[in-house]
Scaffold this active site. Structure first.
Site, PDB file in Angstrom:
ATOM      1  N   ASN A 232      41.772  31.308  88.286  1.00 50.77           N
ATOM      2  CA  ASN A 232      42.647  32.170  87.477  1.00 50.77           C
ATOM      3  C   ASN A 232      42.100  33.595  87.508  1.00 50.77           C
ATOM      4  OD1 ASN A 232      40.734  32.545  85.160  1.00 50.77           O
ATOM      5  ND2 ASN A 232      40.953  30.314  85.134  1.00 50.77           N
ATOM      6  N   PHE A 346      38.210  31.045  72.250  1.00 53.44           N
ATOM      7  CA  PHE A 346      39.275  32.013  72.509  1.00 53.44           C
ATOM      8  C   PHE A 346      40.569  31.237  72.698  1.00 53.44           C
ATOM      9  CE2 PHE A 346      37.955  36.437  73.347  1.00 53.44           C
ATOM     10  CZ  PHE A 346      36.619  36.317  73.020  1.00 53.44           C
TER      11      PHE A 346
HETATM   12  O1  PMT Z   1      37.551  37.491  81.670  1.00 53.27           O
HETATM   13  P1  PMT Z   1      38.481  38.622  81.279  1.00 53.27           P
HETATM   14  O2  PMT Z   1      39.243  39.170  82.465  1.00 53.27           O
HETATM   15  O3  PMT Z   1      37.791  39.679  80.481  1.00 53.27           O
HETATM   16  O4  PMT Z   1      39.616  38.003  80.333  1.00 53.27           O
HETATM   17  C1  PMT Z   1      39.267  37.530  79.076  1.00 53.27           C
HETATM   18  C2  PMT Z   1      40.001  36.196  78.742  1.00 53.27           C
HETATM   19  C3  PMT Z   1      41.469  36.447  78.631  1.00 53.27           C
HETATM   20  C4  PMT Z   1      39.735  35.156  79.833  1.00 53.27           C
HETATM   21  C5  PMT Z   1      39.371  35.716  77.398  1.00 53.27           C
HETATM   22  O5  PMT Z   1      39.558  36.703  76.429  1.00 53.27           O
HETATM   23  C6  PMT Z   1      39.997  34.391  76.957  1.00 53.27           C
HETATM   24  O6  PMT Z   1      41.030  34.341  76.331  1.00 53.27           O
HETATM   25  N1  PMT Z   1      39.311  33.271  77.294  1.00 53.27           N
HETATM   26  C7  PMT Z   1      39.806  31.900  77.039  1.00 53.27           C
HETATM   27  C8  PMT Z   1      40.833  31.558  78.050  1.00 53.27           C
HETATM   28  C9  PMT Z   1      41.302  30.140  77.891  1.00 53.27           C
HETATM   29  O7  PMT Z   1      40.931  29.316  78.677  1.00 53.27           O
HETATM   30  O8  PMT Z   1      42.009  29.926  76.828  1.00 53.27           O
HETATM   31  P2  PMT Z   1      42.577  28.464  76.377  1.00 53.27           P
HETATM   32  O9  PMT Z   1      43.510  28.766  75.294  1.00 53.27           O
HETATM   33  O10 PMT Z   1      43.085  27.702  77.553  1.00 53.27           O
HETATM   34  O11 PMT Z   1      41.293  27.701  75.856  1.00 53.27           O
HETATM   35  C10 PMT Z   1      40.923  27.678  74.475  1.00 53.27           C
HETATM   36  C11 PMT Z   1      39.414  27.586  74.334  1.00 53.27           C
HETATM   37  O12 PMT Z   1      38.929  26.376  74.908  1.00 53.27           O
HETATM   38  C12 PMT Z   1      38.661  28.715  75.034  1.00 53.27           C
HETATM   39  O13 PMT Z   1      37.557  29.047  74.216  1.00 53.27           O
HETATM   40  C13 PMT Z   1      38.209  28.068  76.329  1.00 53.27           C
HETATM   41  O14 PMT Z   1      36.975  28.649  76.811  1.00 53.27           O
HETATM   42  C14 PMT Z   1      38.006  26.631  75.924  1.00 53.27           C
HETATM   43  N2  PMT Z   1      38.267  25.659  77.008  1.00 53.27           N
HETATM   44  C15 PMT Z   1      39.484  25.583  77.603  1.00 53.27           C
HETATM   45  C16 PMT Z   1      39.694  24.649  78.576  1.00 53.27           C
HETATM   46  C17 PMT Z   1      38.641  23.767  78.940  1.00 53.27           C
HETATM   47  N3  PMT Z   1      38.826  22.841  79.876  1.00 53.27           N
HETATM   48  N4  PMT Z   1      37.457  23.880  78.328  1.00 53.27           N
HETATM   49  C18 PMT Z   1      37.248  24.803  77.371  1.00 53.27           C
HETATM   50  O15 PMT Z   1      36.144  24.890  76.810  1.00 53.27           O
END
Ligand code: PMT
Length: 421
Positions: A232, A346
């Site tokens: 991504n 996040f």
């Molecule tokens: O890296 P940049 O270009 O600066 O951009 C920043 C960002 C947009 C990537 C960052 O600010 C952000 O939003 N990161 C989380 C992205 C994400 O995966 O969001 P999510 O809503 O899918 O996941 C929710 C949370 O679970 C996040 O804390 C993620 O790290 C975590 N997660 C998600 C999927 C997974 N398989 N394992 C996880 O731990």
């Protein structure tokens, strides 16, 4: 985060969005910059320029030896200020310079600091303007020793540096490499990034001191064959900004980073991983010793069920890819959390931001969720700025559009509140 990332935000216009507040930096800080007699004095000129570009207020003091290497004119032009050097200047401004210079500064930075100047300071001598000004200073002093390796490792220099550390001065370890004298070893001026971080830490509240913090950052890559992968658009900037700012505020920081193209933040332990499973395994191993874990990484939710050993040929019959779920790192931590561990996630959302953020807060058993909009042209993935909402079980706080470093600082402010009983 779905593999292959969200929709590209380039379609949105940023014209109506407010200007981002400036990054927290050295703007307005008054730096008394001592330059001593080393060939590395030319690097100091570049640093003065960096400080001036950042709108710090720089006053340069040169020793007589420094003037053998570089002229006052250079520093005057770069700093925009008078350059001092004469202990016995007879003009009214110069007579008491050894006292007033440090009174009018927030910190002293001496770069390069020669063995001679280090010895002077260690013995409390005040036989030139710089050493007298430092003796009279009641502000933080930072030294960047630069010299031949043997001079640096000589017991006399080592003792002098130890004495200066005891006094409370910050000594930045010289870098290693080829030196102007032709030898190879320690004795070079450090990188500016490290010096800048040291100065920023001097001015930052040390409200994360003693905390051990793990941060995930960047994307993961899920291989399809030896050359292709699902991933991504995460650049890692948000996670790296969190690491830098936490370090500045005194934390011990470990960054578990997917494939990104960013320099390691000074003073931060960086562990590189590629896939979601590697990230999960690394986080699991390191989680034991942590007080706070922040998931800023965009972890791929799915990976190809198989990774082909050989490159998939375009003439082949592959028209679809079978996927399987990756582990959810933050959810696993939330399920198995030990008392006292603070978890920050996040949420990268394109719609129903708060509702989705709140769902993740509860489902993953987190203390704080940082919701960002991935469709804004200046928020979310691969941009310098972000605009986030901080959600806890009790409240919500919407932040303005800020640089990612300023956003990171505001997130830490909230974490400090949550971590303080
Ligand atoms: O890296 P940049 O270009 O600066 O951009 C920043 C960002 C947009 C990537 C960052 O600010 C952000 O939003 N990161 C989380 C992205 C994400 O995966 O969001 P999510 O809503 O899918 O996941 C929710 C949370 O679970 C996040 O804390 C993620 O790290 C975590 N997660 C998600 C999927 C997974 N398989 N394992 C996880 O731990």
């Amino acid at each position: 985060m779905a593999a292959q990332g969200g929709r590209n935000s380039a379609g949105r216009t940023g014209a109506t969005e407010p200007a981002a507040a400036p990054a927290p930096g050295l703007q307005g800080r008054r730096i008394l910059f001592g330059v001593t007699g080393s060939i590395a004095a030319f690097k100091a000129a570049g640093w003065v320029r960096c400080l001036a570009n950042e709108e710090a207020r720089v006053t340069v003091v040169m020793t007589r030896a420094a003037e053998q290497f570089i002229s006052r004119l250079t520093f005057g032009a770069l700093s925009g200020n008078r350059v001092h050097g004469d202990m016995f200047a007879s003009d009214p401004e110069g007579i008491m310079a050894h006292i007033t210079l440090s009174r009018e500064a927030d910190c002293v930075l001496i770069a390069p600091a020669t063995a001679q100047t280090i010895a002077r300071l260690a013995h409390g001598l005040a036989d030139d303007l710089l050493s007298a000004a430092v003796l009279a200073a009641d502000i933080p002093v930072v030294l960047c020793p630069a010299m031949n390796t043997n001079m640096l490792h000589h017991p006399a220099t080592r003792d002098n540096l130890d004495r200066l550390r005891e006094i409370g001065y910050t000594v930045i370890a010289p870098a290693s490499g080829s030196l102007a004298c032709g030898e190879v070893g320690a004795g070079r001026m450090p990188e500016w990034d490290l010096v800048r971080e040291t100065l920023l830490a001097l001015f930052a509240d040390q409200d994360l001191a003693g905390r051990r913090i793990l941060i995930t950052a960047g994307p993961t890559r899920e291989p399809l064959d030896p050359v292709r992968y699902l991933s991504n658009r995460s650049s890692g900037r948000m996670g790296y900004a969190l690491a830098r700012t936490a370090r500045r505020r005194g934390a011990g920081v470990t960054l578990v980073a997917g494939p990104v193209n960013l320099p390691d933040p000074p003073g931060v332990r960086v562990v590189r991983v590629t896939t979601a499973v590697e990230m999960r395994d690394t986080v699991r191993t390191l989680a034991e010793g942590m007080d706070i874990i922040v998931g800023a990484a965009a972890v791929a939710d799915f990976r190809p069920r198989t990774c082909q050993e050989r490159k998939i040929k375009k003439r082949g019959a592959v028209t679809s890819i079978e996927l399987e779920r990756n582990p959810d790192i933050m959810a696993e931590l939330g399920r198995n959390r030990r008392p006292g561990l603070l978890l920050v996630g996040f949420a990268a959302e394109s719609h129903d931001h708060e509702q989705e953020g709140r769902r993740k807060l509860e489902e993953k058993n987190l203390d704080l969720v940082v919701v960002n909009d991935i469709l804004g042209s200046r928020t979310g993935f691969d941009v310098e700025t972000n605009q986030v909402t901080l959600l806890t079980a009790r409240d919500r706080r919407r932040l303005p559009l800020l640089s990612k470093e300023a956003t990171a600082d505001r997130i830490w402010d909230r974490v400090v509140e949550l971590a303080t009983p």
